[in-house]
Design an enzyme around this catalytic site. Sequence first.
Site, PDB file in Angstrom:
ATOM      1  N   GLU A 109       9.344 -15.056  -1.149  1.00  0.00           N
ATOM      2  CA  GLU A 109       9.157 -14.217   0.065  1.00  0.00           C
ATOM      3  C   GLU A 109       9.608 -12.742  -0.301  1.00  0.00           C
ATOM      4  O   GLU A 109      10.642 -12.410   0.351  1.00  0.00           O
ATOM      5  CB  GLU A 109      10.448 -15.059   0.970  1.00  0.00           C
ATOM      6  CG  GLU A 109       9.714 -16.419   1.441  1.00  0.00           C
ATOM      7  CD  GLU A 109       9.820 -16.816   2.739  1.00  0.00           C
ATOM      8  OE1 GLU A 109      10.321 -16.036   3.589  1.00  0.00           O
ATOM      9  OE2 GLU A 109       9.997 -18.105   2.965  1.00  0.00           O
TER      10      GLU A 109
HETATM   11  N1  CAA Z   1       7.177  -5.101  10.150  1.00  0.00           N
HETATM   12  C1  CAA Z   1       5.911  -4.742  10.742  1.00  0.00           C
HETATM   13  N2  CAA Z   1       5.025  -3.964  10.171  1.00  0.00           N
HETATM   14  C2  CAA Z   1       5.108  -3.636   8.761  1.00  0.00           C
HETATM   15  C3  CAA Z   1       6.419  -4.231   7.994  1.00  0.00           C
HETATM   16  C4  CAA Z   1       7.592  -5.011   8.799  1.00  0.00           C
HETATM   17  N3  CAA Z   1       8.577  -5.370   8.252  1.00  0.00           N
HETATM   18  N4  CAA Z   1       6.393  -3.779   6.679  1.00  0.00           N
HETATM   19  C5  CAA Z   1       5.420  -2.951   6.815  1.00  0.00           C
HETATM   20  N5  CAA Z   1       4.595  -2.793   7.847  1.00  0.00           N
HETATM   21  C6  CAA Z   1       3.437  -2.459   8.031  1.00  0.00           C
HETATM   22  C7  CAA Z   1       3.589  -0.838   7.900  1.00  0.00           C
HETATM   23  O1  CAA Z   1       3.997  -0.113   9.116  1.00  0.00           O
HETATM   24  C8  CAA Z   1       2.194  -0.306   7.437  1.00  0.00           C
HETATM   25  O2  CAA Z   1       1.057  -0.455   8.630  1.00  0.00           O
HETATM   26  P1  CAA Z   1       0.476   0.938   9.317  1.00  0.00           P
HETATM   27  O3  CAA Z   1       0.004   1.652   8.313  1.00  0.00           O
HETATM   28  O4  CAA Z   1      -0.338   0.499  10.447  1.00  0.00           O
HETATM   29  O5  CAA Z   1       1.779   1.798   9.813  1.00  0.00           O
HETATM   30  C9  CAA Z   1       1.513  -1.680   6.899  1.00  0.00           C
HETATM   31  O6  CAA Z   1       2.316  -2.703   7.286  1.00  0.00           O
HETATM   32  C10 CAA Z   1       1.500  -1.394   5.322  1.00  0.00           C
HETATM   33  O7  CAA Z   1       2.838  -1.019   5.028  1.00  0.00           O
HETATM   34  P2  CAA Z   1       2.861  -0.355   3.676  1.00  0.00           P
HETATM   35  O8  CAA Z   1       2.416   0.974   3.775  1.00  0.00           O
HETATM   36  O9  CAA Z   1       4.681  -0.314   3.592  1.00  0.00           O
HETATM   37  O10 CAA Z   1       2.469  -1.211   2.699  1.00  0.00           O
HETATM   38  P3  CAA Z   1       2.913  -1.336   1.142  1.00  0.00           P
HETATM   39  O11 CAA Z   1       1.788  -1.453   0.504  1.00  0.00           O
HETATM   40  O12 CAA Z   1       3.573  -0.253   0.671  1.00  0.00           O
HETATM   41  O13 CAA Z   1       3.555  -2.680   1.004  1.00  0.00           O
HETATM   42  C11 CAA Z   1       5.528  -4.015   0.954  1.00  0.00           C
HETATM   43  C12 CAA Z   1       4.723  -2.827   1.567  1.00  0.00           C
HETATM   44  C13 CAA Z   1       6.886  -4.192   1.628  1.00  0.00           C
HETATM   45  C14 CAA Z   1       5.777  -3.895  -0.409  1.00  0.00           C
HETATM   46  C15 CAA Z   1       4.774  -5.410   1.140  1.00  0.00           C
HETATM   47  O14 CAA Z   1       3.579  -5.341   0.360  1.00  0.00           O
HETATM   48  C16 CAA Z   1       5.563  -6.675   0.708  1.00  0.00           C
HETATM   49  O15 CAA Z   1       6.420  -7.275   1.435  1.00  0.00           O
HETATM   50  N6  CAA Z   1       5.178  -7.376  -0.360  1.00  0.00           N
HETATM   51  C17 CAA Z   1       5.828  -8.666  -0.690  1.00  0.00           C
HETATM   52  C18 CAA Z   1       4.770  -9.696  -0.221  1.00  0.00           C
HETATM   53  C19 CAA Z   1       5.814 -11.139  -0.167  1.00  0.00           C
HETATM   54  O16 CAA Z   1       7.020 -10.880   0.220  1.00  0.00           O
HETATM   55  N7  CAA Z   1       5.245 -12.152  -0.625  1.00  0.00           N
HETATM   56  C20 CAA Z   1       5.889 -13.229  -0.491  1.00  0.00           C
HETATM   57  C21 CAA Z   1       4.639 -14.593  -0.397  1.00  0.00           C
HETATM   58  S1  CAA Z   1       5.111 -15.345   0.999  1.00  0.00           S
HETATM   59  C22 CAA Z   1       6.049 -16.735   0.134  1.00  0.00           C
HETATM   60  O17 CAA Z   1       6.785 -16.603  -0.756  1.00  0.00           O
HETATM   61  C23 CAA Z   1       6.300 -17.906   1.117  1.00  0.00           C
HETATM   62  C24 CAA Z   1       6.894 -19.062   0.161  1.00  0.00           C
HETATM   63  O18 CAA Z   1       5.865 -19.988   0.147  1.00  0.00           O
HETATM   64  C25 CAA Z   1       7.998 -19.375   0.111  1.00  0.00           C
END
Ligand code: CAA
Length: 380
Positions: free
Chosen positions: A363
């Site tokens: 996550e």
């Molecule tokens: N809420 C709403 N929108 C969001 C947001 C949030 N918290 N965070 C980002 N966004 C939106 C942004 O506003 C953007 O949209 P717009 O361009 O329309 O404004 C879009 O998402 C892309 O955002 P970024 O440009 O910030 O994207 P990025 O490529 O830089 O990545 C990141 C952001 C935070 C690194 C994201 O990729 C991330 O969280 N990565 C980790 C993924 C993750 O947590 N994976 C876990 C797998 S699930 C799991 O583990 C479950 C399980 O089985 C236990």
Amino acid sequence: MNFELTEEQIAVRDAARDFAQNVLKPGVIERDNEQRVAHEEIKQLGELGFLGMMVDPKYGGGGMDTISYALAMEEISKVDASVSVLMSVNNSLVCWGIEMYGTEEQKQKYLVPLATGEKVGAFCLSEPEAGSDATSQRTTAEDKGDHYLLNGVKNWITNGNTASIYLVIAQTNPELGHRGINVLIVEKGMEGFEVGAKEDKMGIRGSDTHTLNFTNVKVPKENRIGEDGFGFKFAMKTLSGGRIGIAAQALGIASGAMELAIAYSKEREAFGKPISHHQAIAFKLADMATKVETARLMVHKAAWEKDQGINFDLSGAMAKLYASDIAQTVTTEAVQVHGGYGYVKEYHVERLMRDAKITQIYEGTSEIQKIVISRSVLKD
Ligand code: CAA
């Protein structure tokens, strides 16, 4: 400011504690050894209402607040993090996502069985080449008019085989980047959907983590959640809440290990007195208790913000980062307090030490939490 829990929150915490200590603890070492999912115990957990805790009672949920959820997650995680990860994914990623953004039909069809524990859900974002970099989705959901044609591979999927309802994130319009991503509800049994290999993991071995394969799976249009292109935002929003659940899990792993270390230190004697009377051990316990309490305050603050409708992206990321870090140190120190006994399975702390590691990875890794936190603090 009021740090007092309500009577209802205390009752939820105590019920979760009883369940963990009386139902989960007896078989937890065996399940970990055999990599066996606690199917029967999870069924009971669902009947007690722990799989849809925050869902509106009209959809079969418990209508509880996020603090209650965090308290229950802590208690279950003290004993069995394999069960608590199932609980976390079902509650905060799958149920919450469908309840917040699904249609009434989707809620009736999918949320009700998920909230009552009749069915278990999975959240399918990660891929062989898209982990932290979640926008790089290779799985495709081709728009075919009345349905999507789903193709691709998901991996590291928690509840991979136990689940029967899957939220699958996939790319529909690559030219739109993350704005071309959708989230689809996929059911086990749909033609072309196959549960692949199970991972042999270091920790949370009683949780089934699988690869999933999708080959020309026809998913009806009505199974898309939200508007066309909403899938990535959906993933980000649900993961923000999910991180509170995993932070509470890490807290529980740490506090469970600390409780075992305290109890052991009072029983075990060395140099003519209980080891708790030696400052070398007492100071370890003091450090563990301070870390656990700090993590608890952070988890409860993030949960409280969510309940108040305040943006909790930052507090949730901080809580997960901190709680998962201290889960490493506290469980390692708990093994140390136990000495040689800590290194064998019977005393539980070695399992908690192995289970703790994943909380820094899933996550959103600790590094991803630092991206979220640093972007927030640097924002003008
Ligand atoms: N809420 C709403 N929108 C969001 C947001 C949030 N918290 N965070 C980002 N966004 C939106 C942004 O506003 C953007 O949209 P717009 O361009 O329309 O404004 C879009 O998402 C892309 O955002 P970024 O440009 O910030 O994207 P990025 O490529 O830089 O990545 C990141 C952001 C935070 C690194 C994201 O990729 C991330 O969280 N990565 C980790 C993924 C993750 O947590 N994976 C876990 C797998 S699930 C799991 O583990 C479950 C399980 O089985 C236990």
